[in-house]
Design a protein around this motif. Structure first.
Motif, mmCIF file in Angstrom:
data_model
loop_
_atom_site.group_PDB
_atom_site.id
_atom_site.type_symbol
_atom_site.label_atom_id
_atom_site.label_comp_id
_atom_site.label_asym_id
_atom_site.label_seq_id
_atom_site.Cartn_x
_atom_site.Cartn_y
_atom_site.Cartn_z
ATOM 1 N N ARG A 283 -42.304 -34.128 -1.696
ATOM 2 C CA ARG A 283 -43.242 -34.311 -0.570
ATOM 3 C C ARG A 283 -44.491 -35.085 -1.007
ATOM 4 O O ARG A 283 -44.982 -35.952 -0.293
ATOM 5 N N ARG A 284 -45.006 -34.759 -2.189
ATOM 6 C CA ARG A 284 -46.277 -35.340 -2.636
ATOM 7 C C ARG A 284 -46.211 -36.866 -2.795
ATOM 8 O O ARG A 284 -47.079 -37.559 -2.265
ATOM 9 N N ILE A 288 -48.492 -39.646 -0.380
ATOM 10 C CA ILE A 288 -49.495 -40.499 -1.037
ATOM 11 C C ILE A 288 -49.183 -41.972 -0.821
ATOM 12 O O ILE A 288 -50.053 -42.756 -0.388
ATOM 13 N N TYR A 333 -45.106 -29.313 5.968
ATOM 14 C CA TYR A 333 -46.103 -28.676 5.104
ATOM 15 C C TYR A 333 -46.644 -27.349 5.650
ATOM 16 O O TYR A 333 -46.625 -26.338 4.948
ATOM 17 N N SER A 392 -54.819 -36.550 0.188
ATOM 18 C CA SER A 392 -53.456 -36.316 -0.287
ATOM 19 C C SER A 392 -53.375 -36.364 -1.810
ATOM 20 O O SER A 392 -52.688 -35.545 -2.434
ATOM 21 N N TRP A 395 -55.088 -32.995 -3.022
ATOM 22 C CA TRP A 395 -54.620 -31.662 -2.656
ATOM 23 C C TRP A 395 -53.143 -31.541 -2.296
ATOM 24 O O TRP A 395 -52.649 -30.414 -2.164
ATOM 25 N N ALA A 396 -52.416 -32.628 -2.106
ATOM 26 C CA ALA A 396 -51.024 -32.499 -1.645
ATOM 27 C C ALA A 396 -50.183 -31.727 -2.655
ATOM 28 O O ALA A 396 -50.051 -32.147 -3.806
ATOM 29 N N PRO A 397 -49.582 -30.606 -2.268
ATOM 30 C CA PRO A 397 -48.757 -29.815 -3.191
ATOM 31 C C PRO A 397 -47.305 -30.298 -3.157
ATOM 32 O O PRO A 397 -46.929 -31.121 -2.322
ATOM 33 N N GLU A 398 -46.492 -29.770 -4.045
ATOM 34 C CA GLU A 398 -45.062 -30.079 -4.066
ATOM 35 C C GLU A 398 -44.272 -28.820 -3.750
ATOM 36 O O GLU A 398 -44.413 -27.806 -4.437
#
Length: 411
Positions: A283-284, A288, A333, A392, A395-398
Motif C-alpha cells: 500500500r505504501r 507515495i 486504509y 504519505s 505516515w503511510a503504513p504497510e
C-alpha cells in the motif's frame, strides 16, 4: 451511485445557472452542498453504525437518497436545491462507513484489499456514466437539468433492490458478543466448516474517542489528511469541469463533453494498476508514487495554461490516472487500520475530515477561477496534492498480507 450523484451536478449547473438565475455564490453552494452533507453524514452515521450495526442503516440511507433524487426535479431556487443536495450528501456520507465496513468484515484476507479497491473504482465508473447520461438528456430542452438530476433515482432504486436481504456483519455481531447469530450468518455464507472459536471473547465497547487515543490518533490524522488532499482537486474538477475546461480554451458542447469523458475514463482506468500493485508491492509505495505523479499533472496545467489541447488533456489525464492509487486506498486504509468496534466510525471520520477540505475547495473554485485565473488555481491544486505526498511519506503504513486483526492492532 455515489460517483453518479456527486458529479452529474457539474453538467446540470451549465444549464441551471441561467434557468435559476444563480449567482457565483449560489452556483458554488449548489456544487458544494452535497460535500458538506457528506461531512455530517460520515461523522454522525459512522458512529451510529458501530453502535446499532451495519444492516439496518444499509437500506435506510438508500431510501433517503431515492426520495431526495426525485425531489431535485421540483426545485425552483438555488436555496431549495442546496438544501436537498445537502440532505442527499448526508445520506451518501452515511453509506461510506456502512458499506465499506460491511464489505471489509465479510471479505477473506486474500481478497479484502482488492474488493475494497474495486468498490472505490466503481465511484469513477458512476462518474463516467453520469457524463454520458447527462449529455444524452441535454436534448430535452430548457428543463433538461431537472431530468439530469432526477436520473440518479434510477441507479439508487437498482441498488436498493440488489441490497435487499444482505445479512448483518458477523464481525460486528461478535464484537457485541452475539456469537450464535454470527455463527449462523458466517456458516450460511462460507459453509459449515468455518470455525469462529478463535474470534469469540473479544467484546469491545464502541468509544468514539478511541480514534484519538494512542496509535489510533496518528492513524486518524493520516486517513483524514491523505484523503483530504486527494479529494479536494478531484471534487473541484468534477463539479466544475465544464468551467475549468472552458478556462483552458476547450469550449463548445462536443469538445467539452469529449474532454470530460476522456478525463473521467483516465480516472477509472487509473484504478486498475493500483488494484494490481498494492497487493504485490504494498500500500505504501502505491500511495507515495501516486501522489508524486498527481502533483506533476497539476503542475503541467499550472505552468502551461495556454498550451495546446493535447498538453491540457495530458496534464488532466496524468492527474486522473494516478489518482487511482489514493482512491482505492480511501476505503482500504481506514477499514484495515481500525478494529471492528470503531471501524465504521473511522471511515466516517475520514469521510468527514476530507469533506471539510473538499467543500471549501469546491466552494472557492469558481472564485479562484474568476479572480486568480486558471493557472494560479492549478498551482494551488498542485501544492495541495504535494502536501498529500508529504503526509504519505511521513505516515503511510504497510498493511499488505495482514489480517484485519493484525492490521488494526496497536504497534
Amino acid at each position: 451511485m455515489d460517483g453518479y450523484i456527486l458529479t452529474i451536478i457539474g453538467v446540470a449547473l451549465t444549464q441551471m445557472t441561467t434557468q435559476l438565475d444563480l449567482t457565483t455564490f449560489w452556483s458554488a453552494m449548489v456544487g458544494a452542498s452535497a460535500l458538506l452533507g457528506l461531512l455530517v453524514g460520515g461523522a454522525l452515521f459512522g458512529y451510529i453504525t458501530d453502535l446499532v450495526g451495519r444492516h439496518v442503516m444499509y437500506t435506510l440511507d438508500l431510501i433517503a437518497i431515492f426520495i431526495f433524487s426525485v425531489l431535485q426535479f421540483f426545485v425552483n431556487s438555488g436555496l431549495e436545491l442546496t438544501i436537498i443536495r445537502f440532505l442527499m450528501g448526508v445520506a451518501i456520507g452515511a453509506d461510506y462507513p456502512i458499506a465499506t465496513a460491511l464489505l471489509a468484515e465479510f471479505s477473506p484476507k486474500k481478497h479484502r484489499g482488492r474488493m475494497l479497491g474495486i468498490l472505490m473504482s466503481m465511484w469513477y465508473l458512476g462518474a463516467l456514466v453520469s457524463y454520458i447520461v447527462a449529455f444524452l438528456l441535454m436534448n430535452l430542452g430548457d428543463s433538461a437539468w431537472r431530468w439530469i438530476l432526477a436520473s440518479s433515482a434510477v441507479p439508487t432504486l437498482i441498488l436498493l433492490v440488489m441490497r435487499w436481504g444482505t445479512p448483518e456483519s458477523p464481525r460486528w455481531l461478535l464484537s457485541k458478543n452475539r456469537v450464535e447469530e454470527a455463527e449462523d450468518i458466517i456458516k450460511d455464507v462460507y459453509g459449515e466448516e468455518v470455525d469462529l472459536s478463535h474470534e469469540t471473547g473479544k467484546v469491545e465497547k464502541t468509544r468514539f474517542k478511541k480514534m484519538f487515543e494512542g496509535i489510533y490518533l496518528k492513524r486518524t490524522l493520516f486517513i483524514g489528511l491523505f484523503w483530504t488532499f486527494q479529494v479536494i482537486p478531484t471534487f473541484a474538477l468534477y463539479t466544475f469541469a465544464p468551467q475549468i475546461l472552458g478556462a483552458f480554451g476547450l469550449k463548445g458542447e462536443n469538445t467539452s463533453f469529449i474532454s470530460e469523458v476522456v478525463i473521467s475514463f483516465f480516472y477509472l482506468i487509473g484504478c486498475i494498476p493500483a488494484l494490481l500493485l498494492f497487493n504485490r508491492i504494498g500500500r505504501r509505495p502505491v500511495i507515495i508514487w501516486s501522489f508524486f505523479m498527481m502533483t506533476i499533472g497539476m503542475l503541467i496545467l499550472g505552468i502551461f495554461p495556454n498550451a495546446s489541447i493535447f498538453v491540457v488533456l495530458l496534464g488532466f489525464s496524468i492527474y486522473a490516472f494516478f489518482s487511482g492509487g489514493p482512491s482505492v486506498l480511501d476505503y482500504i486504509y481506514p477499514n484495515e487500520l481500525f478494529p471492528t468496534d470503531i471501524r465504521a466510525s473511522a471511515v466516517g471520520m475520514g469521510t468527514a475530515f476530507s469533506r471539510i477540505g473538499s467543500f471549501i475547495g469546491t466552494f472557492l473554485l469558481p472564485y479562484s477561477l474568476t479572480y486568480l485565473g486558471v493557472s494560479a488555481t492549478m498551482i494551488i491544486m498542485a501544492v495541495l496534492t504535494g502536501i498529500g505526498l508529504i503526509v504519505s511519506i511521513a505516515w503511510a503504513p504497510e498493511t499488505k498480507g495482514k489480517t484485519l486483526a493484525e492490521a488494526s492492532g496497536s504497534e
